[in-house]
Design an enzyme around this catalytic site. Structure first.
Site, PDB file in Angstrom:
ATOM      1  N   GLU A   1       0.841  -1.192   0.000  1.00 18.81           N
ATOM      2  CA  GLU A   1       0.000   0.000   0.000  1.00 18.81           C
ATOM      3  C   GLU A   1       0.878   1.244   0.000  1.00 18.81           C
ATOM      4  O   GLU A   1       1.868   1.299   0.728  1.00 18.81           O
ATOM      5  CB  GLU A   1      -0.915   0.035   1.221  1.00 18.81           C
ATOM      6  CG  GLU A   1      -1.945   1.131   1.134  1.00 18.81           C
ATOM      7  CD  GLU A   1      -2.873   1.199   2.342  1.00 18.81           C
ATOM      8  OE1 GLU A   1      -3.912   1.856   2.245  1.00 18.81           O
ATOM      9  OE2 GLU A   1      -2.554   0.614   3.381  1.00 18.81           O
TER      10      GLU A   1
ATOM     11  N   GLY B   1       3.082   1.837  11.029  1.00 20.78           N
ATOM     12  CA  GLY B   1       2.808   1.122  12.262  1.00 20.78           C
ATOM     13  C   GLY B   1       2.459  -0.323  11.993  1.00 20.78           C
ATOM     14  O   GLY B   1       2.973  -1.247  12.634  1.00 20.78           O
ATOM     15  N   ALA B   2       1.567  -0.530  11.023  1.00 21.24           N
ATOM     16  CA  ALA B   2       1.128  -1.876  10.669  1.00 21.24           C
ATOM     17  C   ALA B   2       0.463  -1.805   9.298  1.00 21.24           C
ATOM     18  O   ALA B   2       0.192  -0.723   8.787  1.00 21.24           O
ATOM     19  CB  ALA B   2       0.158  -2.425  11.722  1.00 21.24           C
ATOM     20  N   MET B   3       0.206  -2.989   8.709  1.00 27.79           N
ATOM     21  CA  MET B   3      -0.434  -3.053   7.398  1.00 27.79           C
ATOM     22  C   MET B   3      -1.374  -4.239   7.361  1.00 27.79           C
ATOM     23  O   MET B   3      -1.011  -5.353   7.732  1.00 27.79           O
ATOM     24  CB  MET B   3       0.632  -3.173   6.297  1.00 27.79           C
ATOM     25  CG  MET B   3       0.060  -3.372   4.899  1.00 27.79           C
ATOM     26  SD  MET B   3      -1.009  -1.982   4.412  1.00 27.79           S
ATOM     27  CE  MET B   3      -2.038  -2.787   3.185  1.00 27.79           C
TER      28      MET B   3
ATOM     29  N   GLU C   1      -6.098  -3.087  12.715  1.00 28.74           N
ATOM     30  CA  GLU C   1      -5.783  -3.890  11.526  1.00 28.74           C
ATOM     31  C   GLU C   1      -6.787  -5.018  11.315  1.00 28.74           C
ATOM     32  O   GLU C   1      -7.091  -5.379  10.175  1.00 28.74           O
ATOM     33  CB  GLU C   1      -4.365  -4.442  11.626  1.00 28.74           C
ATOM     34  CG  GLU C   1      -3.281  -3.390  11.784  1.00 28.74           C
ATOM     35  CD  GLU C   1      -3.320  -2.314  10.712  1.00 28.74           C
ATOM     36  OE1 GLU C   1      -3.677  -2.624   9.558  1.00 28.74           O
ATOM     37  OE2 GLU C   1      -2.992  -1.154  11.028  1.00 28.74           O
TER      38      GLU C   1
ATOM     39  N   HIS D   1      -9.796  -3.796   9.590  1.00 22.07           N
ATOM     40  CA  HIS D   1      -9.542  -3.664   8.151  1.00 22.07           C
ATOM     41  C   HIS D   1      -9.874  -4.939   7.368  1.00 22.07           C
ATOM     42  O   HIS D   1     -10.103  -4.862   6.160  1.00 22.07           O
ATOM     43  CB  HIS D   1      -8.069  -3.349   7.901  1.00 22.07           C
ATOM     44  CG  HIS D   1      -7.752  -1.885   7.892  1.00 22.07           C
ATOM     45  ND1 HIS D   1      -8.492  -0.960   7.201  1.00 22.07           N
ATOM     46  CD2 HIS D   1      -6.734  -1.188   8.486  1.00 22.07           C
ATOM     47  CE1 HIS D   1      -7.952   0.241   7.365  1.00 22.07           C
ATOM     48  NE2 HIS D   1      -6.889   0.138   8.142  1.00 22.07           N
TER      49      HIS D   1
END
Length: 834
Positions: free
Chosen positions: A128, A260-262, A297, A300
């Site tokens: 992303e 931070g995170a995906m 996350e 998401h």
């Protein structure tokens, strides 16, 4: 010519960790909507070796060109074949290519870690927003959803992971193996993930669908994240009433990570400190942050993965919901954490400050074909969007809000949507005018200030866009207003009403002595009370604690916003703080801490002395109530608050706080562990007060620590140095020894340090070439801090420099423009309060 629509990708990749390169083949099955002469795909930093097109049993070589500037691969359909193409026939495009396993934390990249005295590497992906094209030629846009088959050829000693479970492993010659994964659901390219390395897995029989994946040596620290991951997944399935559709979900700790995170579907990646919990090292603030990011996350997996935005302009449909529900899940499981106070401080406060600039934009960004998440955009897409959703949730009610989301998810599963699909679902379920209301908040920039004036038993309200610098605006919003009415006998009532016009009146009950607009601070707007004596009435309610902490915050923070817009003076703000002398709640005190520090940075020395006096007196009083040392079973927010105010008190000259911190630091260097909830404040105070003694210890501890959480706390502390010579030495240490993912943190700390800020502009110019090699979002964060602070003493030079170099920093253009406006605001406030 229309582009064909991809249906399915088959990707084969062979990485080489000796040369940090990879080879790949991708077969893309697609259906053209018309006869084609060329097909254009997205590629970046790939070498294309061969292209063929297959139609039925006929496979033909294709001519192709690569346009590096446009990041495009243009494939020419062979003569004589194009006439056979049709939506019914379809075609398969096969491409052989090569790439580099880079160290840019984007695309397919390497991440290093120390294990048994040596550096080892894993390879992971981060796609992303538009970096899948770095790993394989593709249609790299969220609306082009397809299914994916993936196979990786790796050394037999490596583990390979991806979005879906392994379906087959076949041993090959040369001590290699081919790992084949199950077909993914229909999804966007940016959600694809694969990783190769010496991964270690932690799994629990109770949480069968969830694993935590780490590099060697970190397995011990996974149980907390594993348990909460299961809790978050269960909440989402119950609340959204749509089952999680994949067979597994991996939570993967990556040593080097830019963000931070995906939320890769079924294979979520994290910074280590946001997933791994170290007993006696991870603070309660760190614990909360781990839970929040895991929850964010996992949300998401529905918002973004199951239902995906048609275009990046609708990215808020992913991030705003994940932001809101990240906190909602925490509140569900840990109501004692007072999570909505933390939401207001970390999200709403950040957003409403960012949104008060001329250089802002709507949540639904116009022309959003390509949206970069950066220092300029994130507060709007994440924090403002989450705050607006909280506002609409309070307006509709929990059940209506939940039903609308379920309808939206069920209707559009595996598809792509825009904003109207969500509003239509909510309006249908609630029978409220959601579409018109949300359009006013999502499609226009900024937010309103409600100016309130009382005439006898009437409140006269006007709305107007609020900006720190004066700006003419005819904008209006449809505002769900809440008003708390007080009658002088400790009784209160609440009025809820919609404000649609620029002006309106509200009738007050007989006996009304006072009122507070924006009850519980669920609304996204500022309030200005034009009756001067009304602030004293609110102050009395604050002193008596008849306003809840959220409302006590609203009075204070709205008033400080008026200081930044020069509607009120800083002196008036300091005088209002007298009503907070007995304050003990997290939210208003954290806000006061932040606002005093900003004021200290931007105002002149005469004001600084008043800030030191106010901060020292107020924070010593608070620490006297809550204690310097953490206690078992104390309020969660008290632990977080202490770790901020303890350093603040020392910074403003408190002898009691300084003595306590130095004593604790001496014990720490003597081998006595510090309580995790004061570790950060103690080492920051030690650097501030005794840099010669503390910095060598900090450097050694940083290099030897195995905990990313602790390393980040040390990086935060070393920027508090009060000696310029030592500060320059630290900056050299940062560039030479701190991993790329974290270099910007202490550099920004130095910029925001009143002692070191004075020379950071010259240092920036001297090292700009190095700084520009940082990950783009990290470089932009440095610019966002540097321009408004250093500009206070070098305004003409800095303004001229960045106006000249704006073209060279295209990606950072919005951040530069925003930061130059912030500089104007700070100069305005300084002049107004001389």
């Amino acid at each position: 010519m229309n582009q064909p629509f991809p249906i399915h990708y088959h990707i084969s990749i062979t990485p080489d960790f000796g040369e940090f390169r990879f080879t790949g083949t991708v077969d893309i099955v697609m259906k053209p909507e018309s006869i084609l002469e060329t097909i254009t795909l997205d590629v970046l930093a790939l070498s294309i070796d061969r292209c063929t097109v297959r139609l039925g049993d006929k496979q033909t070589e294709c001519r192709f060109t690569v346009n590096e500037e446009e990041e495009a691969l243009i494939v020419t359909i062979p003569d004589g074949l194009e006439s056979y193409l049709s939506p019914e026939s379809g075609l398969t495009l096969s491409i052989d290519y090569r790439g580099i396993i880079n160290d840019n934390m984007a695309g397919f990249y390497k991440s290093g870690y120390l294990w048994e005295g040596a550096t080892h590497y894993i390879g992971v992906t981060q796609f992303e927003e538009s970096d899948a094209r770095r790993a394989f030629p593709c249609f790299d846009h969220p609306r082009y959803k397809a299914t994916f088959d993936l196979e990786l050829t790796v050394g037999r000693h490596y583990e390979a992971i991806a979005n879906t479970p392994v379906s087959q492993i076949k041993n090959l010659p040369d001590n290699k193996k081919r790992v084949v994964f199950e077909t993914t659901p229909k999804m966007s390219t940016y959600l694809l993930f694969f990783g190769v390395g010496d991964f270690k897995y932690t799994q629990n029989k109770q949480y069968k669908r969830i694993r935590i994946v780490t590099v060697p040596g970190r397995e011990t620290y996974t149980s907390y994240g594993l348990r909460f991951g299961f809790m978050a997944l269960k909440f989402c399935e119950d609340y959204f009433r749509v089952p999680y559709p994949l067979a597994k979900i991996d939570l993967i700790a990556v040593p080097d990570f830019a963000f931070g995170a995906m939320e890769n579907w079924g294979a979520i990646t994290f910074r280590e400190n946001l997933l791994l919990y170290y007993p006696d090292i991870t603070s309660r603030a760190g614990e909360k942050r781990i839970c929040e990011v895991i929850a964010h996350e996992i949300v998401h997996q529905w918002f973004g993965n199951l239902v995906t935005p048609q275009d990046w302009k609708y990215l808020w449909l992913n991030e705003s919901f994940a932001t809101l529900f990240g906190f909602t899940i925490l509140d569900h499981y840990y109501p004692e954490w007072e999570i909505w106070q933390q939401f207001i401080h970390e999200e709403t406060s950040v957003a409403i400050h960012r949104d008060a600039f001329h250089e802002t934009f709507p949540i639904e960004i116009p022309g959003g074909e390509h949206i970069v998440i950066n220092a300029s955009t994130a507060p709007i897409i994440y924090s403002k969007g989450g705050s607006i959703l909280r506002q609409i949730k309070e307006y509709l009610g929990e059940r209506e809000f939940s039903d609308g989301l379920t309808t939206y998810l069920q209707t559009h599963a595996y598809g792509s949507t825009d904003s109207c699909h969500l509003w239509e679902a909510m309006e249908k379920n609630s029978q409220e005018p959601v579409i018109d209301l949300m359009k006013s908040w999502i499609e226009q920039p900024g937010f309103p200030m409600i100016t309130v004036r009382r005439e006898e038993n009437r409140l006269l309200l006007t709305q107007k866009r609020f900006t720190y610098l004066k700006k003419s605006s005819e904008q209006t919003w449809i505002i769900p207003l809440t008003v708390t009415i007080f009658d002088g006998s400790q009784k209160s009532d609440q009025i809820k009403i919609i404000m649609q016009d620029p002006e309106m009146e509200i009738a007050l009950p007989d006996g009304t002595t006072s009122y507070k607009i924006n009850s519980e601070q669920t609304g996204y707007y500022r309030v200005y009370y034009s009756d001067r004596d009304h602030y004293d009435k609110l102050g009395s309610l604050i002193t008596l604690k008849e306003l809840i902490p959220e409302d006590r915050w609203g009075c204070e923070d709205d008033l400080f916003a008026m200081v930044l817009s020069c509607e009120k003076s800083f002196t008036e703000y300091l005088e209002f703080l007298r009503f907070y002398r007995e304050e003990s709640a997290y939210l208003p005190l954290m806000s006061i801490s932040s606002n005093l520090m900003v004021s200290y940075l931007i105002l002149t020395e005469s004001s600084r002395e008043r800030i030191r006096e106010t901060g020292r007196s107020l924070f010593e009083s608070v620490l006297g109530h809550i204690g310097f040392q953490p206690e078992d079973n104390e309020r969660f927010t008290t632990s977080i608050l202490r770790d901020t105010l303890l350093y603040d008190a020392a910074f403003y000259g408190s002898e009691a706080a300084s003595d306590f911190c130095l004593k604790k630091f001496q014990q720490l260097t003597g081998g006595i562990p510090l309580h995790a909830d004061i570790f950060r404040s103690v080492i920051k105070a030690a650097v501030l007060l005794t840099p010669e003694k503390s910095i060598p210890w900090m450097k050694e501890r940083f290099m030897s620590s195995e905990s990313e959480h602790e390393r980040l706390q040390i990086l935060s502390a070393i920027s508090c140095v009060s000696d310029e010579g030592i500060a320059r030495d630290i900056l050299g240490f940062i560039l030479d020894n701190v991993p790329s993912r974290n270099k910007y943190i202490p550099i920004n700390g130095m910029i925001m340090n009143p002692v070191t800020a004075s020379f950071m502009w010259d240092w920036f110019i001297e090292h700009n070439k190095t700084l520009q090699s940082f990950h783009p979002i990290h470089y932009e964060r440095i610019l966002a801090a540097l321009i408004p602070i250093s500009g206070l003493s070098s305004e003409k030079e800095i303004t001229a420099y960045f106006e000249t170099h704006m073209e060279e920093n295209e990606a950072a253009r919005d951040t530069i423009k925003l930061s130059l406006e912030k500089l104007k605001i700070y100069k305005q406030v300084r002049m107004h309060n001389k």
